[in-house]
Motif scaffolding. Sequence first.
Motif, short mmCIF file in Angstrom:
data_model
loop_
_atom_site.label_atom_id
_atom_site.label_comp_id
_atom_site.label_asym_id
_atom_site.label_seq_id
_atom_site.Cartn_x
_atom_site.Cartn_y
_atom_site.Cartn_z
N ASN A 8 12.96 12.25 -2.82
CA ASN A 8 11.75 12.63 -3.55
C ASN A 8 10.58 12.75 -2.57
OD1 ASN A 8 12.89 12.41 -6.29
ND2 ASN A 8 13.04 10.24 -5.77
N ILE A 9 9.77 13.75 -2.79
CA ILE A 9 8.59 13.96 -1.95
C ILE A 9 7.36 14.10 -2.82
CG2 ILE A 9 9.04 16.45 -1.84
CD1 ILE A 9 7.70 16.44 0.91
N ASP A 10 6.30 13.42 -2.48
CA ASP A 10 5.01 13.55 -3.12
C ASP A 10 4.00 13.94 -2.05
OD1 ASP A 10 6.40 12.49 -5.21
OD2 ASP A 10 5.30 10.60 -5.28
N GLN A 38 0.84 -1.19 0.00
CA GLN A 38 0.00 0.00 0.00
C GLN A 38 0.88 1.24 0.00
OE1 GLN A 38 -3.21 0.27 -0.20
NE2 GLN A 38 -3.47 2.43 0.22
N SER A 39 0.48 2.26 -0.79
CA SER A 39 1.22 3.51 -0.84
C SER A 39 0.29 4.65 -0.43
CB SER A 39 1.76 3.75 -2.26
OG SER A 39 2.50 4.94 -2.32
N SER A 40 0.84 5.66 0.21
CA SER A 40 0.00 6.73 0.74
C SER A 40 -0.62 7.59 -0.36
CB SER A 40 0.83 7.62 1.68
OG SER A 40 1.89 8.24 0.98
N GLY A 67 5.22 6.82 4.00
CA GLY A 67 4.18 7.81 3.77
C GLY A 67 3.08 7.73 4.81
N LEU A 68 2.25 8.75 4.79
CA LEU A 68 1.12 8.81 5.70
C LEU A 68 -0.07 9.40 4.95
CD1 LEU A 68 -0.07 8.57 8.59
CD2 LEU A 68 0.66 10.94 8.96
N ARG A 69 -1.20 8.75 5.10
CA ARG A 69 -2.43 9.22 4.48
C ARG A 69 -3.48 9.44 5.57
NH1 ARG A 69 -4.31 9.06 -0.68
NH2 ARG A 69 -6.57 9.24 -0.95
N ILE A 105 1.24 12.41 2.25
CA ILE A 105 2.63 12.79 1.99
C ILE A 105 3.44 11.51 1.88
CG2 ILE A 105 3.17 13.04 4.45
CD1 ILE A 105 5.15 15.26 3.61
N SER A 106 4.37 11.48 0.93
CA SER A 106 5.18 10.30 0.70
C SER A 106 6.62 10.73 0.44
CB SER A 106 4.64 9.51 -0.51
OG SER A 106 5.48 8.43 -0.83
#
Length: 789
Positions: free
Chosen positions: A437-439, A206-208, A499-501, A484-485
């Motif tokens: 890298n930041i998303d 799972q990705s944020s 990351g955190l969602r 944020i990832s």
Amino acid sequence: MIKVFTSFCFFLLFLSAACTAQVHTCSGTVVDESKAPIEFANVFLISISSDSIIDAGITNEKGAFTFQDDGGFSDCKLSVEFIGFKKWETELKGNLNFEEIVLVQSAGELDEAVITGEKSMITREGDKLIFNVQSTPLKSGYDGMELLAVTPSVWVDGKGAIQMRNESATVLVNGRPLKIYGEDLANYISNLNSEDVQRIEIQSNQSSNTSATSTGGIINIVLKEKALGLRSTIKSYYTPRGNGLDLRYSGFNVNYGTEKWNLYGLYNYRRNHNLQQIDNEVNYRESNQLNTTSLATETLYKKHNYQLGFINELHKNHEIGFEVFGFFSDFKNDDLGKVNYFLADALTDSGDNNTDGKYDNNRVNGTLNYKWVISKKDKLSVFVDYSKNLRNGPSTVTTTYDNGTFENSKTRYLSDSETTIQSFQLDYEKQLKNDLNIDFGIQASRTDRLNSLITEELFEDNSIDSSTPQNDFNYKEDISSSYISLDKKIGEKNFFKTGLRIENTAVDKIDFLTDSLVNQDYLNWFPSFFYSRELPGNKSISASISQSLRRPSFRDLGNYITKVNDFQFFIGNPDLSPEFVDKLDINYDFKKSRVSVFYSKTKDAINGLYFLENDIAYYRKFNTGAQVQFGSEFNTSKQIKKWWFLRFSGYVLNRRFVNDESTTSFKQNTFNIKVFNTFSFNKTTSIDISAAYTSLKADAFFIATEVYGADVVFKKSFFDKRLNCRIYLDDIFNTLRYKNIREFDTFYTVADTKPISRTITFWVTYNISNKNAVSGKKTKSKNEASRRL
């Protein structure tokens, strides 16, 4: 079965050991005459006897490459090529490690150079496993669903469901989530051609930056840049089933591209006239009563699908795209059933239980996409979606008895639903210093569903009783989220992503009949973490931890009562809440193969339960207990011979249900194997042979019996592969059957479904392209506007 299960476990262990034993490595570094490393040089292992490519790859930023082989690279030569340099070749004898391979610049300049090297079939990028379609025999002549069926870790069943680890996967195209499901999703993907698919990215963790509902993994289908000019595909197939039953499909898609804009669309019509046999029984232990139903279900489904999209480069580094797709359909069913009622093994009454229904379903979906490449290190993307779905129609259940023990009945249901979904998503990607890298981004969606159900009891004197339970409610759901990832490559071998969602959900349930309002408002945090390390010999190991949730379907949330027969009813539950999933994955990648160990726990699990009231069985879904599963999975893809491509997949898992009193039930070990083979006789003729087997499997309060089958596809192409013909032989042994058993203290149920599965299908496509418009270009446009939305 235990012996088979044990044998399979030993087989997996043997296969894994065989893949890792006696591994020989060939490696080296490619540099120019000034000793500077050459990145993206094409490196080939070539068979000396057949002059065919055995394996291929490209050099990394340090000019390095690595190959592995079990046979010690016998009968092999190594070839290195790069634009503007002379080819370098040597036969592999003894020395397999080349400290420096110096390429000499060729005399003169090349007006045009063509790179013929291919990437490895399976590679890894960050937290994604990459299936490079264009490096496989599947690169032409297949549709998108057929590609997914042979993609590592992805499972496509006979009904078109796309799963990873027994859960529905989230599917994206070029990074855009497809907010359609089931048959609609399968139809959308089947209209993609393998010639247009560059690669498929598989993400089991799972990705944020994806929705918290992505519990089953993420699949991103990355399309190639579209060629300039016109391209179109016409497709049709036909499946006769006998007795006037058949499946018909005809459609086309078209794409026209220029340097600045791209226009595409499709239309297809599908008519499915089918029949399946369904046998059910409910056995009441305490009263010694048995009810059985034998049902022949005939369905006729007609559906028109359409799509139209446009992409335009507004200005340098700015592109905008718009796409509208949808369908309009009608569905008819005619169920002819025979019911029997036994008491103490004696038949007390029997009769006919027939259902006829019809509904119309129309949907339209519009998507607006804007992308701004601010710089090489900054990118902003915006997605706006709107969807509307209308469904309505009547259904009538008629029961007549032979002996008059029970009263005859006739019940009519009039259902009507309207669903509107609006969503907005903004993503920003930034590359910071030191390859960090930041998303981050925000997402918001609103769902508004109106649903009504009128239930009427009809009598022989044409009178109507409408006092039975009705349903008229409005379900509103607002979801707002932010994420944020962060990811970074540490050194040459380590990569991490965390990351955190945060999601806030507000729900209003309005019952117009009771004039009641139920509010729900909850905030959830979903952390995720991924780490991988590259090992010597093109191997890697990775681990991930994540949390996610699954929301109940709109149908399950309805306050409805549907009659199957006089002794069996389905009931909705408007009080359902989401279930939460904790996941742990560990993966080991080697030699185009992957071994995985996984664990998941679903809390507040939504499970369907039967319960008894006055000897009537009611089926309803509840939030109750937890479902736990753990296991191991193995995937491998390999070009065995020049003419033989193989993909093998298998998993072993243990699944169990733990109720609110911590009591374990419905515990079951399950294993699955799937084998896919492509045998190529020449460049235009091949045959696919696939087979799959799944043993007993535990699910929400039932045990599903084993499922197995085998399929064969004959393929032939003509006119430089413009005309492609196939013959499908599905379920050649007629073994597909779906049966589940539910065991409870006071009763048990059995459901057995046998579809018409052994069929032959005649399939043809014709590709049209304006080659004159393409051949004048030396290089393809690098605009993102050349891609599909």
